[in-house]
Structure formats: C-alpha cells, structure tokens
Design a protein around this motif. Structure first.
Motif, PDB file in Angstrom:
ATOM      1  N   ILE A 142      22.275  -2.269  -6.347  1.00 39.41           N
ATOM      2  CA  ILE A 142      22.638  -1.438  -7.545  1.00 39.41           C
ATOM      3  C   ILE A 142      21.456  -1.037  -8.555  1.00 39.41           C
ATOM      4  CG2 ILE A 142      24.118  -0.807  -9.540  1.00 39.41           C
ATOM      5  CD1 ILE A 142      26.313  -2.684  -8.065  1.00 39.41           C
ATOM      6  N   ILE A 149      15.773   5.608  -8.623  1.00 42.28           N
ATOM      7  CA  ILE A 149      16.034   7.210  -9.325  1.00 42.28           C
ATOM      8  C   ILE A 149      15.282   7.444 -10.266  1.00 42.28           C
ATOM      9  CG2 ILE A 149      17.752   8.114 -10.409  1.00 42.28           C
ATOM     10  CD1 ILE A 149      19.999   6.755  -8.941  1.00 42.28           C
ATOM     11  N   ALA A 153      12.528  10.192 -10.892  1.00 40.08           N
ATOM     12  CA  ALA A 153      12.521  11.206 -11.993  1.00 40.08           C
ATOM     13  C   ALA A 153      11.081  11.289 -12.602  1.00 40.08           C
ATOM     14  CB  ALA A 153      13.155  10.454 -13.103  1.00 40.08           C
ATOM     15  N   MET A 160       5.380  18.138 -12.737  1.00 37.39           N
ATOM     16  CA  MET A 160       5.803  19.049 -13.458  1.00 37.39           C
ATOM     17  C   MET A 160       4.950  19.109 -14.523  1.00 37.39           C
ATOM     18  SD  MET A 160       9.940  18.950 -13.797  1.00 37.39           S
ATOM     19  CE  MET A 160      10.923  20.028 -12.678  1.00 37.39           C
TER      20      MET A 160
ATOM     21  N   LEU B  31      15.582  23.418 -11.124  1.00 38.51           N
ATOM     22  CA  LEU B  31      15.312  22.339 -12.193  1.00 38.51           C
ATOM     23  C   LEU B  31      14.343  22.596 -13.177  1.00 38.51           C
ATOM     24  CD1 LEU B  31      16.182  19.521 -12.754  1.00 38.51           C
ATOM     25  CD2 LEU B  31      14.719  18.495 -10.953  1.00 38.51           C
ATOM     26  N   ARG B  32      14.694  22.516 -14.406  1.00 39.59           N
ATOM     27  CA  ARG B  32      13.569  22.661 -15.493  1.00 39.59           C
ATOM     28  C   ARG B  32      13.212  21.435 -15.910  1.00 39.59           C
ATOM     29  NH1 ARG B  32      17.520  26.420 -16.730  1.00 39.59           N
ATOM     30  NH2 ARG B  32      17.960  25.191 -18.804  1.00 39.59           N
ATOM     31  N   GLU B  33      11.929  21.655 -16.671  1.00 41.67           N
ATOM     32  CA  GLU B  33      11.489  20.097 -17.109  1.00 41.67           C
ATOM     33  C   GLU B  33      12.245  19.543 -17.968  1.00 41.67           C
ATOM     34  OE1 GLU B  33       7.444  20.833 -17.904  1.00 41.67           O
ATOM     35  OE2 GLU B  33       7.086  18.643 -18.398  1.00 41.67           O
ATOM     36  N   LEU B  36      15.093  17.372 -16.703  1.00 44.85           N
ATOM     37  CA  LEU B  36      14.857  15.988 -15.796  1.00 44.85           C
ATOM     38  C   LEU B  36      15.475  14.783 -16.367  1.00 44.85           C
ATOM     39  CD1 LEU B  36      13.334  15.511 -13.222  1.00 44.85           C
ATOM     40  CD2 LEU B  36      11.200  15.300 -14.640  1.00 44.85           C
ATOM     41  N   ALA B  40      18.102  12.880 -13.957  1.00 43.31           N
ATOM     42  CA  ALA B  40      17.949  11.292 -13.551  1.00 43.31           C
ATOM     43  C   ALA B  40      19.111  10.607 -14.039  1.00 43.31           C
ATOM     44  CB  ALA B  40      16.524  10.803 -14.072  1.00 43.31           C
ATOM     45  N   GLY B  43      22.202  11.508 -11.960  1.00 41.36           N
ATOM     46  CA  GLY B  43      22.181  10.845 -10.695  1.00 41.36           C
ATOM     47  C   GLY B  43      22.386   9.415 -10.694  1.00 41.36           C
ATOM     48  N   ALA B  44      21.675   8.433 -11.745  1.00 43.81           N
ATOM     49  CA  ALA B  44      21.879   7.270 -11.822  1.00 43.81           C
ATOM     50  C   ALA B  44      23.683   6.890 -11.950  1.00 43.81           C
ATOM     51  CB  ALA B  44      21.154   6.686 -12.718  1.00 43.81           C
ATOM     52  N   PHE B  47      25.333   7.370  -8.658  1.00 41.85           N
ATOM     53  CA  PHE B  47      25.033   6.326  -7.641  1.00 41.85           C
ATOM     54  C   PHE B  47      25.739   5.183  -8.108  1.00 41.85           C
ATOM     55  CE2 PHE B  47      22.192   2.551  -7.299  1.00 41.85           C
ATOM     56  CZ  PHE B  47      22.110   2.499  -5.855  1.00 41.85           C
ATOM     57  N   VAL B  48      25.790   4.650  -9.483  1.00 41.09           N
ATOM     58  CA  VAL B  48      26.600   3.471  -9.807  1.00 41.09           C
ATOM     59  C   VAL B  48      27.874   3.531  -9.749  1.00 41.09           C
ATOM     60  CG1 VAL B  48      26.857   1.716 -11.615  1.00 41.09           C
ATOM     61  CG2 VAL B  48      24.507   2.689 -10.900  1.00 41.09           C
ATOM     62  N   VAL B  83      19.600  12.652  -3.669  1.00 43.65           N
ATOM     63  CA  VAL B  83      18.846  11.273  -3.986  1.00 43.65           C
ATOM     64  C   VAL B  83      19.817  10.169  -4.073  1.00 43.65           C
ATOM     65  CG1 VAL B  83      17.557   9.863  -5.473  1.00 43.65           C
ATOM     66  CG2 VAL B  83      16.588  12.342  -4.970  1.00 43.65           C
ATOM     67  N   ALA B  84      21.105  10.517  -4.840  1.00 45.94           N
ATOM     68  CA  ALA B  84      21.768   9.336  -5.220  1.00 45.94           C
ATOM     69  C   ALA B  84      22.547   9.203  -3.679  1.00 45.94           C
ATOM     70  CB  ALA B  84      23.057   9.740  -6.028  1.00 45.94           C
ATOM     71  N   LEU B  87      20.330   6.987  -1.422  1.00 44.07           N
ATOM     72  CA  LEU B  87      20.154   5.472  -1.893  1.00 44.07           C
ATOM     73  C   LEU B  87      21.656   4.987  -1.497  1.00 44.07           C
ATOM     74  CD1 LEU B  87      18.309   5.824  -5.147  1.00 44.07           C
ATOM     75  CD2 LEU B  87      17.597   4.697  -2.970  1.00 44.07           C
ATOM     76  N   LEU B 132      37.706  19.602 -24.479  1.00 46.61           N
ATOM     77  CA  LEU B 132      38.731  18.656 -23.848  1.00 46.61           C
ATOM     78  C   LEU B 132      39.325  19.293 -22.394  1.00 46.61           C
ATOM     79  CD1 LEU B 132      40.750  16.833 -26.498  1.00 46.61           C
ATOM     80  CD2 LEU B 132      39.012  15.717 -24.865  1.00 46.61           C
ATOM     81  N   PHE B 186      36.572  13.541 -22.061  1.00 52.60           N
ATOM     82  CA  PHE B 186      35.631  12.660 -23.430  1.00 52.60           C
ATOM     83  C   PHE B 186      34.434  13.024 -23.351  1.00 52.60           C
ATOM     84  CE2 PHE B 186      33.607   8.786 -24.469  1.00 52.60           C
ATOM     85  CZ  PHE B 186      34.124   8.553 -25.731  1.00 52.60           C
ATOM     86  N   ARG B 193      30.371  17.883 -29.915  1.00 51.97           N
ATOM     87  CA  ARG B 193      30.673  17.371 -31.349  1.00 51.97           C
ATOM     88  C   ARG B 193      29.480  16.740 -31.906  1.00 51.97           C
ATOM     89  NH1 ARG B 193      35.354  13.884 -33.506  1.00 51.97           N
ATOM     90  NH2 ARG B 193      35.825  13.958 -31.366  1.00 51.97           N
TER      91      ARG B 193
END
Lengths: 165, 204
Positions: A142, A149, A153, A160, B31-33, B36, B40, B43-44, B47-48, B83-84, B87, B132, B186, B193
């Motif tokens: 994990i 990742i 990034a 970029m 995908l704009r800068e 990014l 990420a 994505g993480a 993945f988790v 990517v996720a 992996l 909500l 949530f 807010r």
C-alpha cells in the motif's frame, strides 16, 4: 447552520448502518480471489478465498487437463470455500474458479505425495498457509503504491512546469 | 467490482480498452496544472480505499470514491484512476492488466457522468442541504453506474441475463453505495463550507 448539518449527518450515519445490516451479502465486495488445490487420491481438493481472507462460497469450480485444456470435471465450493471433486487420474490438474460477479482465479493442482516424515495433510496445511500469506494485502504494498502515485504526480508537475517556461 | 482476467470476451475487451485509451488521452489534455495535487490525492485515496475493509454487521465494507473523484476532476478522472487501477492490479492482483481498460471504463465513466450531472448544482453560496445531496448523489451515480456498466460488460460477453447480473451487483454493492454516498455528502458539504475555492474547478 450547524444544527441541521449535525442532524443530517446523524441521519446519514443511521441510514448507512441500517442499510448495511440489511444488505448483508458482502462477500462479493472483496476484490481478489485466490485458490489453492491439489490432487488427493481420486479427487481434487482445494479452497477458494477472497483477498480479505473470507471463504469464497458457492463458486463454480472447473478441473481442466493442463496439457490439452479439456474439462475433466466440475463442481462448486461449499460454505467454507472448500471443494472436493472426483477426477480421472492424471499427474496434475488446472483448477479454474469462477464467480458470477466477474471473479476468476486459476491454480495448478499437483499430486501431493509424501516421502518420509511429512504426511500429505501437513503438506496441504503448508500450501494453504502459503496461499493465505500470498493473498494478504501487505502494508508495504500500500505504501509503495502511494509512493508511485506521488512520484507520478511529481513527474507530471515537472513536465507541466517545463511546458510553461 | 474489479473484473478478473478471462471473464470478458475479446470484442468487449478490445472495445472497452479502446474507449479507455481515448478517455485517458482526453483526460490528460484536460488536466490543468492547478488540479494536479488534487488529482494525485484522489488517486491515492482511490488506490488505498479499496484495500481497507471495515467490518460492518455480517460482512465488510470499503470505499470506492469514483463518483467523488469524478465530480472534482471531470475527464481527468480517467488518467488518475488508470494509474490507481494499474497499481492495484500490479500490487494486489485486483483485476488484471488485460482487463485494465474495461475496469477503468467501469470506474471512470460514472465519475465523468457525476461531474456533468452535478456541477451545475454547486454554484457559489450553495445551501448546505444542497451540498449534502450533491455529495450523496456522487456516491449513488458512481457506484450505481459502475454496477450497471460491469453488469452490461459481463452480459455482453457472457450472454447471461443482464437483469439477473444487475440484481446481483446491486445487492452486493448496496453497502458500498451507502458508505460512498455518506462520505461524498460529508466531503462536498465540508468543501463548500471550508474551502469553496476547491470547487472552483468543478464549475469551469
């Protein structure tokens, strides 16, 4: 502003717990499917587990000839994920386990023979232990994935930034 | 919801892979800068999330969060989830590399749908209840859409009855849908807010 949000959050929590208890059929949620099998006498015996180590019950099990890929026998796994299927005698088999939700796993099932101090049952337990360890998701996997990742990034950010210059 | 190697027929596999490649290419262009870091992070999280099984009642529940990622990223959700998922296939043997395109399509397309269906509802000064509801809708569209697509791909390649598969997927993923909807509600309400600027990219 705060009072309705608390009330609605509490409501969502209650709804969540209630519906989860209602739904129940949670085994299909696990992602990976693993299978261990070996030939013992006239049968192929084995066990199918999901990646969270819950037994994979009620899946279709096909026994194939590993050289010609013809189907020799089929059956299904029991409540504890185990199966025992009678087959014609061969030195080894290919076992394919398939569930309805797109789960599929394959295993090589050799004929276990005991020579000397170790009996077949001990070998079976050993093979199952190894399969369980293999199926478990390890923390380092994990953490390593998160590292990939963030590395990707960073790489993208670098490209970029170069493009902007 | 990860389909395994060998369950889809070749035409379905090729078509979904081609569509996914197109989605990834289009997403990378979009995908704009400034997106990014968020990309990420999501994505993480994706993945988790699927590795953490929380026991609830008789079974276990985990998050998928494809709807929330789609809402916040738009088309960029395609490369992020690619990517996720790659992996997950490499490290956990979830799914497989041959079906990566199909799994990506199943996960990312509902995310893009959530983005286009919900972004109009998240204008500046949106009401708390509205936030909500939009967040919860992310979970419903994300998981419900993924279940529909997975059932459709299996029905197309196996010739099995689509309605049966959908009932099966629907029942199995109801807990995930509920948890994803709760977390989505949530998260979106908190973002509205505390960090309304985080949602600026959703509207553009």
């Amino acid at each position: 502003m705060i009072a309705p949000s608390r009330a609605s959050t509490a409501f969502l929590c209650h709804l969540c717990v209630a519906l989860t208890l209602l739904a129940g059929s949670a085994h299909a949620l696990a992602h990976g499917l693993r299978v261990t099998a070996h030939a013992a006498g006239e049968d192929v015996v084995g066990q199918a587990l999901y990646s969270d180590l819950t037994p994979a019950a009620g899946l279709f099990v096909d026994i194939l000839d590993p050289t010609t890929a013809t189907r020799l026998a089929d059956g299904s796994s029991g409540d504890d994920g185990r199966f025992r299927i009678a087959v014609p005698s061969l030195p080894a088999y290919r076992v394919v386990v398939e569930g309805e939700e797109g789960h599929r796993a394959e295993a090589h099932a050799p004929r276990l023979t005991s020579g000397g101090a170790v009996d077949v049952d001990a070998l079976r337990l050993l093979r199952e232990d190894i399969a369980r360890m293999e199926a478990r998701i390890r923390l380092q996997d994990i953490v390593g994935g998160i590292g990939y990742i963030f590395g990707l990034a960073g790489l993208t950010a670098w490209f970029m930034a170069r493009r902007r210059k | 919801m990860h389909l395994a190697d060998g369950v889809l027929s070749a035409p379905v596999l090729l078509t979904s892979t081609a569509l996914s490649v197109a989605g990834v290419a289009f997403g990378l262009r979009r995908l704009r800068e400034e997106q990014l870091p968020l990309a990420a992070l999501l994505g993480a999280a994706f993945f988790v999330a699927s590795t953490i099984h929380v026991p609830v009642g008789v079974g276990s529940v985990h998050l998928i969060l494809n709807g929330l990622a789609g809402l916040l990223l738009g088309w960029a959700v395609f490369p992020v989830l690619c990517v996720a998922l790659a992996l997950q296939a490499a490290l956990f043997s979830f799914g497989g590399f041959a079906v990566l395109g199909a799994n990506l399509l199943i996960m990312a397309l509902p995310g893009v749908a959530a983005h286009h269906m919900l972004r109009g509802r998240l204008g500046p000064g949106v009401a708390h209840l509205q936030a909500l509801i939009s967040g919860a809708a992310c979970g419903v569209i994300g998981i419900g859409g993924a279940a529909l697509l997975a059932g459709a791909l299996l029905a197309l390649s196996g010739g099995r009855v689509f309605s049966e598969l959908i009932v099966l997927f629907g029942l199995a993923h109801l807990p995930v849908l509920v948890v994803d909807a709760a977390i989505g509600a949530f998260t979106v309400a908190t973002l509205v807010r505390m960090m309304p600027q985080a949602l600026a990219s959703v509207r553009s």
